[in-house]
Design a protein around this motif. Structure first.
Motif, PDB file in Angstrom:
ATOM      1  N   ARG A 202       0.832  -1.197   0.000  1.00  0.00           N
ATOM      2  CA  ARG A 202       0.000   0.000   0.000  1.00  0.00           C
ATOM      3  C   ARG A 202       0.875   1.258   0.000  1.00  0.00           C
ATOM      4  N   VAL A 203       0.343   2.361  -0.498  1.00  0.00           N
ATOM      5  CA  VAL A 203       1.063   3.631  -0.516  1.00  0.00           C
ATOM      6  C   VAL A 203       0.353   4.609   0.415  1.00  0.00           C
ATOM      7  N   LEU A 204       1.125   5.206   1.307  1.00  0.00           N
ATOM      8  CA  LEU A 204       0.608   6.151   2.292  1.00  0.00           C
ATOM      9  C   LEU A 204       1.171   7.530   1.985  1.00  0.00           C
ATOM     10  N   THR A 205       0.322   8.549   2.063  1.00  0.00           N
ATOM     11  CA  THR A 205       0.745   9.923   1.812  1.00  0.00           C
ATOM     12  C   THR A 205       0.529  10.761   3.059  1.00  0.00           C
ATOM     13  N   GLY A 206       1.505  11.599   3.395  1.00  0.00           N
ATOM     14  CA  GLY A 206       1.353  12.474   4.544  1.00  0.00           C
ATOM     15  C   GLY A 206       2.554  13.377   4.723  1.00  0.00           C
ATOM     16  N   LEU A 207       2.469  14.257   5.703  1.00  0.00           N
ATOM     17  CA  LEU A 207       3.558  15.169   6.012  1.00  0.00           C
ATOM     18  C   LEU A 207       4.535  14.500   6.973  1.00  0.00           C
ATOM     19  N   ALA A 208       5.828  14.602   6.677  1.00  0.00           N
ATOM     20  CA  ALA A 208       6.845  14.009   7.543  1.00  0.00           C
ATOM     21  C   ALA A 208       6.897  14.765   8.866  1.00  0.00           C
ATOM     22  N   ARG A 218       7.126   9.068  11.312  1.00  0.00           N
ATOM     23  CA  ARG A 218       5.804   9.606  11.621  1.00  0.00           C
ATOM     24  C   ARG A 218       5.279  10.412  10.437  1.00  0.00           C
ATOM     25  N   LEU A 219       4.060  10.089  10.027  1.00  0.00           N
ATOM     26  CA  LEU A 219       3.402  10.800   8.926  1.00  0.00           C
ATOM     27  C   LEU A 219       2.080  11.354   9.418  1.00  0.00           C
ATOM     28  N   GLN A 220       1.865  12.643   9.147  1.00  0.00           N
ATOM     29  CA  GLN A 220       0.573  13.252   9.442  1.00  0.00           C
ATOM     30  C   GLN A 220      -0.321  13.048   8.232  1.00  0.00           C
ATOM     31  N   THR A 221      -1.259  12.132   8.325  1.00  0.00           N
ATOM     32  CA  THR A 221      -2.147  11.801   7.222  1.00  0.00           C
ATOM     33  C   THR A 221      -3.528  12.413   7.465  1.00  0.00           C
ATOM     34  N   ARG A 222      -4.404  12.266   6.497  1.00  0.00           N
ATOM     35  CA  ARG A 222      -5.773  12.780   6.638  1.00  0.00           C
ATOM     36  C   ARG A 222      -6.496  12.117   7.808  1.00  0.00           C
ATOM     37  N   SER A 223      -6.120  10.880   8.112  1.00  0.00           N
ATOM     38  CA  SER A 223      -6.789  10.150   9.185  1.00  0.00           C
ATOM     39  C   SER A 223      -6.053  10.240  10.516  1.00  0.00           C
ATOM     40  N   GLY A 224      -4.995  11.039  10.571  1.00  0.00           N
ATOM     41  CA  GLY A 224      -4.272  11.206  11.825  1.00  0.00           C
ATOM     42  C   GLY A 224      -2.799  10.889  11.693  1.00  0.00           C
ATOM     43  N   LEU A 225      -2.107  10.877  12.821  1.00  0.00           N
ATOM     44  CA  LEU A 225      -0.658  10.627  12.842  1.00  0.00           C
ATOM     45  C   LEU A 225      -0.397   9.130  12.785  1.00  0.00           C
ATOM     46  N   ARG A 226       0.409   8.713  11.821  1.00  0.00           N
ATOM     47  CA  ARG A 226       0.756   7.302  11.653  1.00  0.00           C
ATOM     48  C   ARG A 226       2.249   7.118  11.811  1.00  0.00           C
ATOM     49  N   ALA A 227       2.658   5.981  12.368  1.00  0.00           N
ATOM     50  CA  ALA A 227       4.072   5.631  12.457  1.00  0.00           C
ATOM     51  C   ALA A 227       4.336   4.457  11.521  1.00  0.00           C
ATOM     52  N   VAL A 228       5.268   4.638  10.595  1.00  0.00           N
ATOM     53  CA  VAL A 228       5.614   3.600   9.624  1.00  0.00           C
ATOM     54  C   VAL A 228       6.855   2.876  10.120  1.00  0.00           C
ATOM     55  N   ARG A 229       6.760   1.556  10.283  1.00  0.00           N
ATOM     56  CA  ARG A 229       7.889   0.762  10.776  1.00  0.00           C
ATOM     57  C   ARG A 229       8.740   0.199   9.645  1.00  0.00           C
ATOM     58  N   SER A 230       8.099  -0.114   8.534  1.00  0.00           N
ATOM     59  CA  SER A 230       8.813  -0.714   7.411  1.00  0.00           C
ATOM     60  C   SER A 230       8.229  -0.166   6.125  1.00  0.00           C
ATOM     61  N   GLY A 231       9.065   0.390   5.284  1.00  0.00           N
ATOM     62  CA  GLY A 231       8.575   0.955   4.039  1.00  0.00           C
ATOM     63  C   GLY A 231       9.680   1.667   3.291  1.00  0.00           C
ATOM     64  N   ARG A 232       9.285   2.297   2.185  1.00  0.00           N
ATOM     65  CA  ARG A 232      10.254   3.005   1.337  1.00  0.00           C
ATOM     66  C   ARG A 232       9.626   4.307   0.861  1.00  0.00           C
ATOM     67  N   VAL A 233      10.379   5.386   1.002  1.00  0.00           N
ATOM     68  CA  VAL A 233       9.901   6.688   0.543  1.00  0.00           C
ATOM     69  C   VAL A 233       9.994   6.739  -0.980  1.00  0.00           C
ATOM     70  N   LEU A 234       8.853   6.921  -1.631  1.00  0.00           N
ATOM     71  CA  LEU A 234       8.799   6.972  -3.076  1.00  0.00           C
ATOM     72  C   LEU A 234       9.067   8.364  -3.612  1.00  0.00           C
ATOM     73  N   SER A 235       8.545   9.379  -2.932  1.00  0.00           N
ATOM     74  CA  SER A 235       8.722  10.748  -3.412  1.00  0.00           C
ATOM     75  C   SER A 235       8.565  11.721  -2.259  1.00  0.00           C
ATOM     76  N   ALA A 236       9.138  12.903  -2.451  1.00  0.00           N
ATOM     77  CA  ALA A 236       9.044  13.967  -1.439  1.00  0.00           C
ATOM     78  C   ALA A 236       8.907  15.293  -2.170  1.00  0.00           C
ATOM     79  N   ARG A 237       8.014  16.148  -1.671  1.00  0.00           N
ATOM     80  CA  ARG A 237       7.855  17.486  -2.241  1.00  0.00           C
ATOM     81  C   ARG A 237       7.502  18.453  -1.127  1.00  0.00           C
ATOM     82  N   PRO A 238       7.711  19.725  -1.352  1.00  0.00           N
ATOM     83  CA  PRO A 238       7.384  20.701  -0.314  1.00  0.00           C
ATOM     84  C   PRO A 238       5.918  20.603   0.098  1.00  0.00           C
ATOM     85  N   ALA A 239       5.653  20.848   1.347  1.00  0.00           N
ATOM     86  CA  ALA A 239       4.278  20.777   1.855  1.00  0.00           C
ATOM     87  C   ALA A 239       3.437  21.923   1.299  1.00  0.00           C
TER      88      ALA A 239
END
Length: 239
Positions: A202-208, A218-239
């Motif tokens: 799955r792909v998760l989007t949020g603010l670092a 830690r990602l601030q997503t639409r559904s709240g603050l999430r902590a990712v334990r295992s994954g890979r950053v696909l892209s990053a852009r200014p907020a």
């Protein structure tokens, strides 16, 4: 090379320095190779390491921390390596969660940690010279030390290994907590909007929003603050 507390070995060629040290099972050894023919990154990805193109070495250690804390070793190694690179003159060296060394968004190097119980092998690969053909083949920007400093490979190995040993000593004595603040100050993606591929695809989007106490992203997503334990950053852009 001034690393009296460990055994240092250098070889011209091997498959994988991590694999050699894992097979030997002896702590306190640094193995560096001029060329790796079967270098690996996270999740079995290939690490490209042509002769004289980079610095590749692995360090073995017994880690006297609870097993649940060992997942933070790549963050520990990242802090130690980035400290050393900045001291060498790579002023913009930064970290990309969980295990990449970057400069201005381009990958400079990577870290692979492998454990067998409390025995750990920490492998580092750092690009020494820019390879335009490799950059085109991988379809992403690549940074190299020769863009920023005069490269003396043995000096780079010595300084980065010293940085790694210092960060490991802190981790051994006090755990991850005293290193989290420094990791976050070195975070290339602080405050940016990220797309992260999770371990299940799955792909998760949020603010670092930095790291949690266990080193999760830690990602601030639409559904709240999430902590990712295992994954890979696909892209990053200014907020």
């Amino acid at each position: 090379m001034d690393l009296p507390e460990i055994e240092v070995r250098m070889v011209e060629r091997c498959g994988s320095t991590n694999a050699v040290l894992l097979a030997e099972g002896r702590p306190g050894v640094l193995l560096a190779a001029e060329e790796q023919t079967a270098g690996r990154g996270r999740r079995g990805r290939r690490w490209y390491s042509a002769r004289d193109a980079g610095v590749t070495f692995s360090l073995s250690a017994v880690i006297g921390r609870p097993a649940r804390e060992l997942a933070g070793l790549s963050l520990v190694a990242g802090v130690g390596a980035t400290r050393a690179l900045r001291a060498l003159g790579v002023a913009q060296a930064a970290l990309k969660w969980p295990n990449d060394l970057v400069v201005d968004g381009a990958k400079l190097g990577g870290i692979l940690v492998e454990t067998r119980g409390s025995f750990a092998v920490i492998g580092l690969g750092i690009n020494c010279r820019r390879d335009a053909a490799l950059e085109a083949r991988l379809r992403r920007p690549i940074a190299a030390l020769d863009q920023f400093i005069a490269v003396e490979r043995n000096r780079v190995i010595e300084r980065v290994a010293q940085g790694l040993l210092e960060a490991l000593a802190t981790f051994q004595a006090r755990g991850l907590e005293p290193l989290l603040g420094e990791w976050q100050r070195l975070d290339a993606h602080a405050g940016k909007r990220l797309r992260v591929r999770l371990a299940d695809g799955r792909v998760l989007t949020g603010l670092a929003r930095g790291l949690d106490g266990d080193g999760g992203l830690r990602l601030q997503t639409r559904s709240g603050l999430r902590a990712v334990r295992s994954g890979r950053v696909l892209s990053a852009r200014p907020a």
